[in-house]
Every structure is written in C-alpha cells, then in structure tokens.
Design a protein around this motif. Structure first.
Motif, PDB file in Angstrom:
ATOM      1  N   UNK A   1      40.940  17.862   4.378  1.00 31.82           N
ATOM      2  CA  UNK A   1      40.610  18.965   5.285  1.00 31.82           C
ATOM      3  C   UNK A   1      39.948  18.475   6.560  1.00 31.82           C
ATOM      4  N   UNK A   2      39.047  17.491   6.440  1.00 33.80           N
ATOM      5  CA  UNK A   2      38.286  17.041   7.580  1.00 33.80           C
ATOM      6  C   UNK A   2      38.673  15.626   7.977  1.00 33.80           C
ATOM      7  N   UNK A   3      38.290  15.254   9.209  1.00 27.66           N
ATOM      8  CA  UNK A   3      38.503  13.900   9.698  1.00 27.66           C
ATOM      9  C   UNK A   3      37.671  12.908   8.877  1.00 27.66           C
ATOM     10  N   UNK A   4      38.110  11.666   8.878  1.00 35.90           N
ATOM     11  CA  UNK A   4      37.381  10.615   8.154  1.00 35.90           C
ATOM     12  C   UNK A   4      36.021  10.354   8.798  1.00 35.90           C
ATOM     13  N   UNK A   5      35.917  10.465  10.109  1.00 39.51           N
ATOM     14  CA  UNK A   5      34.680  10.313  10.870  1.00 39.51           C
ATOM     15  C   UNK A   5      33.970   8.976  10.600  1.00 39.51           C
ATOM     16  N   UNK A   6      34.595   7.851  10.927  1.00 38.49           N
ATOM     17  CA  UNK A   6      33.998   6.552  10.595  1.00 38.49           C
ATOM     18  C   UNK A   6      32.649   6.292  11.265  1.00 38.49           C
ATOM     19  N   UNK A   7      32.492   6.670  12.529  1.00 38.96           N
ATOM     20  CA  UNK A   7      31.224   6.406  13.225  1.00 38.96           C
ATOM     21  C   UNK A   7      30.098   7.240  12.624  1.00 38.96           C
ATOM     22  N   UNK A   8      30.398   8.491  12.325  1.00 42.91           N
ATOM     23  CA  UNK A   8      29.382   9.367  11.743  1.00 42.91           C
ATOM     24  C   UNK A   8      28.972   8.879  10.361  1.00 42.91           C
ATOM     25  N   UNK A   9      29.928   8.449   9.573  1.00 46.86           N
ATOM     26  CA  UNK A   9      29.618   7.951   8.234  1.00 46.86           C
ATOM     27  C   UNK A   9      28.786   6.671   8.277  1.00 46.86           C
ATOM     28  N   UNK A  10      29.018   5.830   9.267  1.00 53.33           N
ATOM     29  CA  UNK A  10      28.233   4.593   9.360  1.00 53.33           C
ATOM     30  C   UNK A  10      26.760   4.887   9.620  1.00 53.33           C
ATOM     31  N   UNK A  11      26.481   5.993  10.282  1.00 53.19           N
ATOM     32  CA  UNK A  11      25.082   6.365  10.521  1.00 53.19           C
ATOM     33  C   UNK A  11      24.388   6.866   9.262  1.00 53.19           C
ATOM     34  N   UNK A  12      25.154   7.487   8.379  1.00 49.95           N
ATOM     35  CA  UNK A  12      24.596   8.188   7.219  1.00 49.95           C
ATOM     36  C   UNK A  12      24.336   7.218   6.069  1.00 49.95           C
ATOM     37  N   UNK A  13      23.260   6.450   6.192  1.00 45.32           N
ATOM     38  CA  UNK A  13      22.901   5.468   5.176  1.00 45.32           C
ATOM     39  C   UNK A  13      21.712   5.962   4.353  1.00 45.32           C
ATOM     40  N   UNK A  14      21.501   5.339   3.220  1.00 46.59           N
ATOM     41  CA  UNK A  14      20.356   5.679   2.379  1.00 46.59           C
ATOM     42  C   UNK A  14      19.050   5.321   3.083  1.00 46.59           C
ATOM     43  N   UNK A  15      19.048   4.226   3.822  1.00 45.33           N
ATOM     44  CA  UNK A  15      17.852   3.812   4.564  1.00 45.33           C
ATOM     45  C   UNK A  15      17.453   4.877   5.582  1.00 45.33           C
ATOM     46  N   UNK A  16      18.449   5.434   6.285  1.00 43.25           N
ATOM     47  CA  UNK A  16      18.180   6.504   7.249  1.00 43.25           C
ATOM     48  C   UNK A  16      17.590   7.721   6.535  1.00 43.25           C
ATOM     49  N   UNK A  17      18.145   8.066   5.387  1.00 44.54           N
ATOM     50  CA  UNK A  17      17.662   9.226   4.637  1.00 44.54           C
ATOM     51  C   UNK A  17      16.193   9.069   4.277  1.00 44.54           C
ATOM     52  N   UNK A  18      15.812   7.904   3.785  1.00 47.65           N
ATOM     53  CA  UNK A  18      14.421   7.664   3.407  1.00 47.65           C
ATOM     54  C   UNK A  18      13.500   7.679   4.627  1.00 47.65           C
ATOM     55  N   UNK A  19      13.986   7.136   5.745  1.00 47.93           N
ATOM     56  CA  UNK A  19      13.184   7.093   6.964  1.00 47.93           C
ATOM     57  C   UNK A  19      12.867   8.497   7.462  1.00 47.93           C
ATOM     58  N   UNK A  20      13.868   9.383   7.468  1.00 47.58           N
ATOM     59  CA  UNK A  20      13.647  10.760   7.915  1.00 47.58           C
ATOM     60  C   UNK A  20      12.773  11.531   6.929  1.00 47.58           C
ATOM     61  N   UNK A  21      12.930  11.246   5.645  1.00 47.51           N
ATOM     62  CA  UNK A  21      12.109  11.916   4.643  1.00 47.51           C
ATOM     63  C   UNK A  21      10.640  11.512   4.779  1.00 47.51           C
ATOM     64  N   UNK A  22      10.386  10.235   5.058  1.00 47.24           N
ATOM     65  CA  UNK A  22       9.002   9.781   5.264  1.00 47.24           C
ATOM     66  C   UNK A  22       8.384  10.453   6.490  1.00 47.24           C
ATOM     67  N   UNK A  23       9.190  10.624   7.531  1.00 46.08           N
ATOM     68  CA  UNK A  23       8.681  11.241   8.755  1.00 46.08           C
ATOM     69  C   UNK A  23       8.358  12.710   8.558  1.00 46.08           C
ATOM     70  N   UNK A  24       9.001  13.348   7.588  1.00 45.53           N
ATOM     71  CA  UNK A  24       8.832  14.785   7.369  1.00 45.53           C
ATOM     72  C   UNK A  24       7.387  15.161   7.071  1.00 45.53           C
ATOM     73  N   UNK A  25       6.638  14.258   6.429  1.00 44.70           N
ATOM     74  CA  UNK A  25       5.262  14.603   6.047  1.00 44.70           C
ATOM     75  C   UNK A  25       4.348  14.802   7.262  1.00 44.70           C
ATOM     76  N   UNK A  26       4.807  14.358   8.436  1.00 45.52           N
ATOM     77  CA  UNK A  26       3.990  14.503   9.646  1.00 45.52           C
ATOM     78  C   UNK A  26       4.309  15.770  10.429  1.00 45.52           C
ATOM     79  N   UNK A  27       5.287  16.574   9.975  1.00 42.22           N
ATOM     80  CA  UNK A  27       5.773  17.702  10.791  1.00 42.22           C
ATOM     81  C   UNK A  27       4.645  18.641  11.212  1.00 42.22           C
ATOM     82  N   UNK A  28       3.756  19.010  10.300  1.00 40.02           N
ATOM     83  CA  UNK A  28       2.707  19.983  10.607  1.00 40.02           C
ATOM     84  C   UNK A  28       1.490  19.347  11.268  1.00 40.02           C
TER      85      UNK A  28
END
Length: 255
Positions: A1-28
């Motif tokens: 249904x959707x494009x393979x999106x190689x550039x977008x998939x390369x960004x979506x790493x587990x390391x990125x996920x953890x980095x954004x999750x760690x930053x979330x605690x500072x939101x407030x």
C-alpha cells in the motif's frame, strides 16, 4: 500500500527512540531539553519523507507548522533551508519560550488564515488530540497544501501510555475525568491538558479511517512516530495499535 521510504526508515532506529524517550522527562520542567531535539528530529523526518515520497529535498520548500507553539522548530527548519511558517492560536504559547519567530501567525488550525494551495508541506505534531474535531483541522491542512504536496498529521493516541499526557501513564485508562481529578488532588491545581476541554480521546482507527476516505488526497504512509522502523507493523493490527503505537503519523499527498 505504501512506499518503501528508505530514507525515512533509516532515521527510525532504536537509538533514536530511546533518545526521544529520555528527552520526554524534561517536557514540563525544562522544555528546551525536550523540544529542541524533537524539533531537529521533526525537520529530519519531514525532509526524509519529502525525499522519499515527492523525490524533492526540503531545501526551498514552504512549510506550515499548525500548532507550532513557541518556535523551537524554526531553527531546525532554517538549517534545512526551508521557508517555515508557524501558526498558533495561543499567544501565551507563542511567547512561552521567549523566542521570536519572524512570520509567525496567530490562527486556528480549523480555519487557517491562508489561501488554498499555498504550502509544499503542511504538518501538525501533537495538536490533533487537543481539538474537539481533529479531522476538520486535517481537512483545513489539506486545503492549504499545494497539489502534489504533503500533509503530515501526527498525534498522540488516547489508549497509548502517553494518552493522558501529564496526568499519568495509567490513570487515563480508568477515565479522563478520573485522571484529571487525581492530578488535581496530587498537585493542587488542574493539569495543563484538561480532558474534555483541551484533551480528547483520539484513536488510531479514527485517523486511519479519515485519511483513507478524505477527498482530494491519498494516504501514502502511516507509522508510529517514535518507534523504530521494524515496529511499524503495529499500525496494521486493530486493537493492538491502540495501545502500542503511542503516536500515529498520517502522511497524505494532495491530489
């Protein structure tokens, strides 16, 4: 249904996920430590999506940010050489970080103060769950997107762990009103996001249904905003996606 999106998939790493999750605690408490990396990630994500789906760079593109807030994203898009315009209904939010963004506009996402077919990219991040009719906002975003351009709507799913926002990770499963009351009893004041007033129950299924049926556009991608690419399959599984996707990204191409 959707494009393979190689550039977008390369960004979506587990390391990125953890980095954004760690930053979330500072939101407030220290929002700059959350929003600055989020802004850089958002600009990179949109750049990758435009390259994958339109075969054009973000350089020189006109970008409308619906609900841009105090302007953490302006520098990130400037580094991509994009023309960035934020629109925000709340003057307090626009001034909250002490950041002045030239060209920022005060306006409502459900009635955008722009002509049709104006922007190459129109996106909104974590706003749809704060308006009572998010799909009316989505249609307005499509209206001001140029034919062939991208409309990107990303929002927090109610049944995900962050659906209750600052009211807690489990309280909203009991109910939005319960989560609000418990927050008030613990902190002595109402939460910033009040269920039924500035926070609403928005599901994955609703968003996918709207995106597949809306006139004048084609749904070209749907994936979890903060998950690694190998976990994107969750969007395809009813019920499971409501609890595990957390934040759904809908990418539509204007016809």
């Amino acid at each position: 249904m959707y494009s393979v999106m190689p550039r977008t998939r390369r960004l979506a790493t587990l390391r990125r996920s953890f980095s954004l999750l760690r930053a979330l605690r500072h939101e407030q408490t220290r929002p700059e430590f959350f929003y600055r990396p989020l802004a850089e990630d958002t600009a990179s994500l949109i750049s990758a999506l435009r390259s994958d789906l339109v075969d054009r760079p973000l350089t020189g593109a006109s970008v409308l940010d619906v609900g841009g807030g105090p302007g953490y994203f302006a520098d990130a898009f400037a580094e991509k050489d994009a023309w960035y315009v934020p629109v925000e209904p709340d003057v307090g939010e626009m001034a909250a970080a002490g950041i002045t963004v030239p060209g920022s506009v005060r306006g409502d996402g459900r009635s955008l103060p722009f002509r049709a077919d104006t922007f190459d990219v129109v996106y909104s991040s974590n706003v749809a769950e704060h308006v009572p009719d998010p799909w009316a906002m989505g249609e307005e975003m499509l209206r001001v997107t140029r034919p062939g351009g991208l409309t990107i709507l990303s929002y927090t799913v109610w049944l995900g762990p962050f659906g209750g926002h600052e009211t807690g990770v489990w309280e909203h499963y009991v109910g939005g009103d319960f989560a609000r009351r418990r927050y008030e009893s613990r902190h002595g004041h109402p939460p910033k996001n009040v269920f039924g007033e500035s926070l609403f129950n928005v599901s994955c299924a609703e968003g996918l249904r709207w995106a597949r049926q809306v006139e004048g556009a084609t749904l070209v991608a749907a994936f979890p905003r903060y998950h690694p690419a190998w976990a994107w399959w969750m969007v395809r599984v009813p019920l499971l996606r409501e609890f595990l996707v957390s934040n759904l990204v809908l990418v539509l191409r204007r016809r």
